[in-house]
Design an enzyme around this catalytic site. Structure first.
Site, mmCIF file in Angstrom:
data_model
loop_
_atom_site.group_PDB
_atom_site.id
_atom_site.type_symbol
_atom_site.label_atom_id
_atom_site.label_comp_id
_atom_site.label_asym_id
_atom_site.label_seq_id
_atom_site.Cartn_x
_atom_site.Cartn_y
_atom_site.Cartn_z
ATOM 1 N N TYR A 176 -0.410 3.817 6.639
ATOM 2 C CA TYR A 176 0.968 3.963 6.213
ATOM 3 C C TYR A 176 1.397 5.431 6.383
ATOM 4 C CZ TYR A 176 4.917 4.518 3.118
ATOM 5 O OH TYR A 176 6.139 4.851 2.595
ATOM 6 N N ARG A 199 3.349 6.440 -22.342
ATOM 7 C CA ARG A 199 2.735 7.026 -21.140
ATOM 8 C C ARG A 199 1.230 6.797 -21.193
ATOM 9 N NH1 ARG A 199 1.221 11.896 -21.479
ATOM 10 N NH2 ARG A 199 3.133 12.726 -22.372
ATOM 11 N N LYS A 210 4.184 -4.554 -2.676
ATOM 12 C CA LYS A 210 4.068 -5.461 -1.542
ATOM 13 C C LYS A 210 3.629 -6.856 -1.998
ATOM 14 C CE LYS A 210 5.406 -1.796 0.476
ATOM 15 N NZ LYS A 210 4.622 -0.622 0.440
ATOM 16 N N ASP A 225 -7.528 1.046 0.836
ATOM 17 C CA ASP A 225 -6.170 0.595 0.551
ATOM 18 C C ASP A 225 -6.110 -0.885 0.927
ATOM 19 O OD1 ASP A 225 -3.456 -0.090 0.683
ATOM 20 O OD2 ASP A 225 -2.843 1.942 1.206
HETATM 21 C C1 LIG Z 1 -0.584 0.222 3.111
HETATM 22 C C2 LIG Z 1 0.307 0.985 2.181
HETATM 23 N N1 LIG Z 1 -0.238 1.807 1.263
HETATM 24 C C3 LIG Z 1 0.528 2.512 0.405
HETATM 25 C C4 LIG Z 1 1.909 2.454 0.459
HETATM 26 C C5 LIG Z 1 2.718 3.288 -0.483
HETATM 27 O O1 LIG Z 1 3.198 2.523 -1.537
HETATM 28 P P1 LIG Z 1 4.606 2.761 -2.298
HETATM 29 O O2 LIG Z 1 5.694 2.623 -1.290
HETATM 30 O O3 LIG Z 1 4.592 1.705 -3.357
HETATM 31 O O4 LIG Z 1 4.551 4.146 -2.870
HETATM 32 C C6 LIG Z 1 2.514 1.599 1.380
HETATM 33 C C7 LIG Z 1 3.994 1.516 1.427
HETATM 34 O O5 LIG Z 1 4.587 1.061 2.380
HETATM 35 C C8 LIG Z 1 1.705 0.856 2.277
HETATM 36 O O6 LIG Z 1 2.230 0.033 3.193
#
Ligand SMILES: Cc1ncc(COP(=O)(O)O)c(C=O)c1O
Length: 386
Positions: free
Chosen positions: A109, A56, A206, A181
């Site tokens: 998101y 961890r 992604k 992000d």
């Molecule tokens: C732009 C964006 N940020 C964060 C996330 C969250 O990531 P995760 O699904 O890996 O937890 C997503 C998921 O679709 C996303 O599209």
């Protein structure tokens, strides 16, 4: 496992393959092994070989990925998590205490919005929603209690563009942190830390992973003190990336540059076709000259990426029908893999934003344009639109 010294002068494509990826010291294996292990033999109490004591806290496969992430984003430190949301949660609980205020974007998101609206808000953190593509709107949303500005660019699912350098100026003069992000762009197309952001967030699920076979997240920062705090919280909170997941992301990243070029090339062709299609009322793609964020995107991105959203002329049911009719585009959530995906954000990825300022239009369709033949993708979309 570090190449940090020499890596700083190398180009992105080289770093993607080599940063963190030194040959295994024991066997010479050219790819870092999957250290599928929880604990490490100590040579006497406290006698650690190579600094590892419990996975961890640190694991060599995860270290390889974390060094790679730091190099690609031009940060001091990268941290790999079990998911994008786990990374976000760790960041928010490291930076915020009850009474703090955050500015969040009016397009993001749905799960990120849910984290603010349903989880973090219960701990006494307030947020305001602002159109982050308008720096004046962000400035107006700041309060004396604001601790951070959160930005997604391009945004999910409306492909809005935020001027990272402009917001970094606002954040700096207000003494607040700017978080970007960078999931939609990836560090190959956009480097937020170089534009003044304090922390970069990724859903490595992604484009970084790139093959729809792993869920993961990351934080990268250039601030040494903050990096220490985040690493402390990563271990204290525990949502780390497992060794195999770290290995899959590290493997995916090796082809990130060539994949992003192809994603961008295919998406540009499809976006242009969609702008001329009679059943499409609006195409949201930052590569189109008519996109309101096109100039900023051209300034801060190397290319415009593989995500496109569009609105259909005949309303929500027609949008759902398009999603049901594609053959190569697979109907599914998520994005950023080599295979093309299609989805209806209002009923799928962004259902949790219904009734909020982040609600998305019902006639919206989102594409994650893959790296298949552009001709085949074009034909598939045309037949689905009818
Ligand atoms: C732009 C964006 N940020 C964060 C996330 C969250 O990531 P995760 O699904 O890996 O937890 C997503 C998921 O679709 C996303 O599209």
């Amino acid at each position: 496992m570090s190449h940090q010294h020499s890596s700083e002068q190398r180009h992105f494509e080289t770093l993607a393959i080599h940063a963190g990826n030194t040959a295994d010291p024991l066997t010479g294996a050219v790819v870092p092994p999957i250290y599928q292990v929880s604990t490490y033999k100590q040579d006497g109490v406290g006698g650690l070989r190579g600094g590892y004591e419990y996975s961890r806290s640190a694991n060599p496969t995860r270290t390889a990925l974390e060094e790679n992430l730091a190099a690609l984003e031009g940060g001091r430190r990268g941290l790999a998590f079990a998911s994008g949301l786990a990374a976000e949660d760790c960041l928010l609980r490291t930076l915020l205490v009850p009474g703090d205020h955050v500015v969040i974007p009016n397009d993001a998101y749905g799960g990120t919005f849910r984290l603010f609206a349903k989880v973090v808000s219960r701990w006494g953190v307030e947020f305001s929603v602002a159109d982050t593509s308008d720096p004046a709107a962000v400035r107006a949303a700041l309060t004396p209690r604001t601790k951070l500005i959160w930005v997604e660019t391009p945004s999910n699912p409306l492909l809005g563009i935020t001027d990272i350098a402009a917001l970094s100026g606002i954040a700096r003069s207000a003494g607040v942190r700017l978080v970007v992000d960078n999931t939609f762009a990836s560090p190959y197309l956009q480097q937020p830390l170089a534009l003044g952001a304090d922390v970069v967030v990724h859903s490595t699920t992604k484009y970084m992973g790139g093959h729809s076979d792993v869920v993961g997240g990351a934080l990268i920062t250039g601030d040494a003190e903050l990096a220490e705090e985040l690493a402390y919280h990563q271990n204290a909170m525990g949502a780390v990336a497992g060794p195999f997941d770290a290995w899959l992301v590290l493997r995916g990243i090796k082809t990130l540059a060539v994949r992003m070029d192809r994603h961008s090339e295919n998406a540009t062709r499809l976006a242009e076709m969609l702008t001329r299609h009679p059943r499409v009322s609006q195409v949201l793609y930052p590569g189109l000259p008519e996109h309101p964020g096109h100039e900023v995107a051209a300034k801060q991105m190397k290319a415009f990426g593989g995500m496109i959203s569009f609105r259909v002329t005949d309303g929500e049911e027609a949008a759902v029908a398009v999603c049901d009719r594609t053959e190569i585009f697979t109907l599914g959530e998520s994005l950023g893999g080599v295979e093309s995906l299609i989805e209806h954000p209002g009923r799928m990825t962004h259902a949790s934003a219904a009734g909020s300022p982040l609600e998305v239009p019902g006639d919206l369709v989102r594409l994650s344009v893959g790296i298949e033949s552009g001709d085949d993708l074009m034909a598939d979309l045309q037949q689905a639109l009818g």
